[in-house]
Design a protein around this motif. Sequence first.
Motif, PDB file in Angstrom:
ATOM      1  N   ASN A 142       0.820  -1.210   0.000  1.00  0.00           N
ATOM      2  CA  ASN A 142       0.000   0.000   0.000  1.00  0.00           C
ATOM      3  C   ASN A 142       0.855   1.261   0.000  1.00  0.00           C
ATOM      4  N   ALA A 143       2.053   1.174   0.579  1.00  0.00           N
ATOM      5  CA  ALA A 143       2.957   2.329   0.558  1.00  0.00           C
ATOM      6  C   ALA A 143       3.391   2.636  -0.867  1.00  0.00           C
ATOM      7  N   LEU A 144       3.598   1.621  -1.679  1.00  0.00           N
ATOM      8  CA  LEU A 144       3.953   1.842  -3.083  1.00  0.00           C
ATOM      9  C   LEU A 144       2.789   2.466  -3.852  1.00  0.00           C
ATOM     10  N   VAL A 145       1.567   2.071  -3.511  1.00  0.00           N
ATOM     11  CA  VAL A 145       0.386   2.687  -4.131  1.00  0.00           C
ATOM     12  C   VAL A 145       0.332   4.166  -3.770  1.00  0.00           C
ATOM     13  N   LEU A 146       0.643   4.484  -2.516  1.00  0.00           N
ATOM     14  CA  LEU A 146       0.646   5.888  -2.087  1.00  0.00           C
ATOM     15  C   LEU A 146       1.747   6.674  -2.790  1.00  0.00           C
ATOM     16  N   VAL A 147       2.910   6.078  -2.980  1.00  0.00           N
ATOM     17  CA  VAL A 147       4.004   6.738  -3.705  1.00  0.00           C
ATOM     18  C   VAL A 147       3.583   6.994  -5.149  1.00  0.00           C
ATOM     19  N   PHE A 148       3.008   5.994  -5.791  1.00  0.00           N
ATOM     20  CA  PHE A 148       2.572   6.150  -7.183  1.00  0.00           C
ATOM     21  C   PHE A 148       1.471   7.199  -7.295  1.00  0.00           C
ATOM     22  N   PHE A 149       0.509   7.174  -6.375  1.00  0.00           N
ATOM     23  CA  PHE A 149      -0.562   8.157  -6.365  1.00  0.00           C
ATOM     24  C   PHE A 149      -0.007   9.566  -6.169  1.00  0.00           C
ATOM     25  N   SER A 150       0.956   9.707  -5.271  1.00  0.00           N
ATOM     26  CA  SER A 150       1.564  11.017  -5.022  1.00  0.00           C
ATOM     27  C   SER A 150       2.284  11.530  -6.266  1.00  0.00           C
ATOM     28  N   LEU A 151       2.986  10.644  -6.950  1.00  0.00           N
ATOM     29  CA  LEU A 151       3.697  11.022  -8.171  1.00  0.00           C
ATOM     30  C   LEU A 151       2.721  11.517  -9.242  1.00  0.00           C
ATOM     31  N   ILE A 152       1.638  10.792  -9.442  1.00  0.00           N
ATOM     32  CA  ILE A 152       0.642  11.170 -10.456  1.00  0.00           C
ATOM     33  C   ILE A 152      -0.071  12.466 -10.057  1.00  0.00           C
ATOM     34  N   LEU A 153      -0.485  12.569  -8.803  1.00  0.00           N
ATOM     35  CA  LEU A 153      -1.204  13.762  -8.356  1.00  0.00           C
ATOM     36  C   LEU A 153      -0.314  15.005  -8.358  1.00  0.00           C
ATOM     37  N   GLN A 154       0.966  14.839  -8.013  1.00  0.00           N
ATOM     38  CA  GLN A 154       1.895  15.977  -8.046  1.00  0.00           C
ATOM     39  C   GLN A 154       2.068  16.471  -9.481  1.00  0.00           C
ATOM     40  N   ALA A 155       2.197  15.551 -10.423  1.00  0.00           N
ATOM     41  CA  ALA A 155       2.325  15.941 -11.832  1.00  0.00           C
ATOM     42  C   ALA A 155       1.046  16.602 -12.338  1.00  0.00           C
ATOM     43  N   LEU A 156      -0.091  16.079 -11.927  1.00  0.00           N
ATOM     44  CA  LEU A 156      -1.375  16.651 -12.340  1.00  0.00           C
ATOM     45  C   LEU A 156      -1.556  18.062 -11.792  1.00  0.00           C
ATOM     46  N   LEU A 157      -1.277  18.254 -10.509  1.00  0.00           N
ATOM     47  CA  LEU A 157      -1.408  19.583  -9.910  1.00  0.00           C
ATOM     48  C   LEU A 157      -0.405  20.573 -10.500  1.00  0.00           C
ATOM     49  N   SER A 158       0.797  20.096 -10.802  1.00  0.00           N
ATOM     50  CA  SER A 158       1.801  20.985 -11.407  1.00  0.00           C
ATOM     51  C   SER A 158       1.361  21.446 -12.790  1.00  0.00           C
ATOM     52  N   GLY A 159       0.669  20.587 -13.507  1.00  0.00           N
ATOM     53  CA  GLY A 159       0.203  20.955 -14.839  1.00  0.00           C
ATOM     54  C   GLY A 159      -1.044  21.816 -14.815  1.00  0.00           C
TER      55      GLY A 159
ATOM     56  N   LEU B  92      -2.091  23.994 -12.291  1.00  0.00           N
ATOM     57  CA  LEU B  92      -1.916  25.323 -11.695  1.00  0.00           C
ATOM     58  C   LEU B  92      -1.125  26.227 -12.633  1.00  0.00           C
ATOM     59  N   PRO B  93      -1.358  27.528 -12.571  1.00  0.00           N
ATOM     60  CA  PRO B  93      -0.575  28.449 -13.406  1.00  0.00           C
ATOM     61  C   PRO B  93       0.910  28.381 -13.057  1.00  0.00           C
ATOM     62  N   ASP B  94       1.741  28.819 -13.980  1.00  0.00           N
ATOM     63  CA  ASP B  94       3.193  28.762 -13.776  1.00  0.00           C
ATOM     64  C   ASP B  94       3.647  29.605 -12.596  1.00  0.00           C
ATOM     65  N   ARG B  95       2.903  30.650 -12.277  1.00  0.00           N
ATOM     66  CA  ARG B  95       3.299  31.541 -11.188  1.00  0.00           C
ATOM     67  C   ARG B  95       3.051  30.934  -9.812  1.00  0.00           C
ATOM     68  N   VAL B  96       2.219  29.897  -9.741  1.00  0.00           N
ATOM     69  CA  VAL B  96       1.830  29.323  -8.451  1.00  0.00           C
ATOM     70  C   VAL B  96       2.519  27.971  -8.273  1.00  0.00           C
ATOM     71  N   SER B  97       3.241  27.831  -7.180  1.00  0.00           N
ATOM     72  CA  SER B  97       3.868  26.546  -6.871  1.00  0.00           C
ATOM     73  C   SER B  97       2.814  25.578  -6.355  1.00  0.00           C
ATOM     74  N   PRO B  98       2.818  24.347  -6.831  1.00  0.00           N
ATOM     75  CA  PRO B  98       1.822  23.379  -6.355  1.00  0.00           C
ATOM     76  C   PRO B  98       2.153  22.913  -4.939  1.00  0.00           C
ATOM     77  N   PRO B  99       1.195  22.298  -4.251  1.00  0.00           N
ATOM     78  CA  PRO B  99       1.501  21.750  -2.924  1.00  0.00           C
ATOM     79  C   PRO B  99       2.551  20.654  -3.044  1.00  0.00           C
ATOM     80  N   ASP B 100       3.376  20.538  -2.041  1.00  0.00           N
ATOM     81  CA  ASP B 100       4.481  19.582  -2.069  1.00  0.00           C
ATOM     82  C   ASP B 100       4.010  18.246  -1.502  1.00  0.00           C
ATOM     83  N   LEU B 101       3.500  17.385  -2.377  1.00  0.00           N
ATOM     84  CA  LEU B 101       3.020  16.080  -1.945  1.00  0.00           C
ATOM     85  C   LEU B 101       4.168  15.138  -1.597  1.00  0.00           C
ATOM     86  N   TRP B 102       5.342  15.369  -2.172  1.00  0.00           N
ATOM     87  CA  TRP B 102       6.515  14.567  -1.811  1.00  0.00           C
ATOM     88  C   TRP B 102       6.882  14.805  -0.349  1.00  0.00           C
ATOM     89  N   PHE B 103       6.780  16.037   0.076  1.00  0.00           N
ATOM     90  CA  PHE B 103       7.037  16.378   1.481  1.00  0.00           C
ATOM     91  C   PHE B 103       6.032  15.665   2.388  1.00  0.00           C
TER      92      PHE B 103
END
Length: 161
Positions: free
Chosen positions: A2-19, A21-32
Amino acid sequence: MNALVLVFFSLILQALLSGLLPDRVSPPDLWFLLAVVLASRQNPYAGLASAFGLGLLQDLSSAGYLGFHALGLTTAAYAFYGLRGWLHWEEPAARMVVLALAFLAKWGGFLILVYWMRYTTLPASTWVQVFAPELVLTLLVAPFYLRLAEALLGPGEEAYA
């Protein structure tokens, strides 16, 4: 697993949020948030090693300087372990304080590394454009992310408090 599922989900969601949000706004740090969640469920040795590994994975996925995020997440996990001894991680208000201070420690690790690499000092606009929105969005997303992590990983073990 389940930890690997959470890592994969975080990777996908971080990429989605980065795409999204506007370039001027930093996305939330899901890796943190992922590093803190894993640190809260492991002893300090394993938690620091997993934070370092997550930081290396983040550096590799973003084509950044190798070790930059690894140091930041390791510093955040180290601060988390120190703060968890003073504040109760189970309480929601204390959880937000621990997350905010660990986030500051992550950026402190970044600043130490930037100074060590002999870059120029960061201008004040960097704090306004990058740090503040990232901190606010990370703290806004944190309750939902922590609830998702608890649903995937089960209730946290507080054996290392």
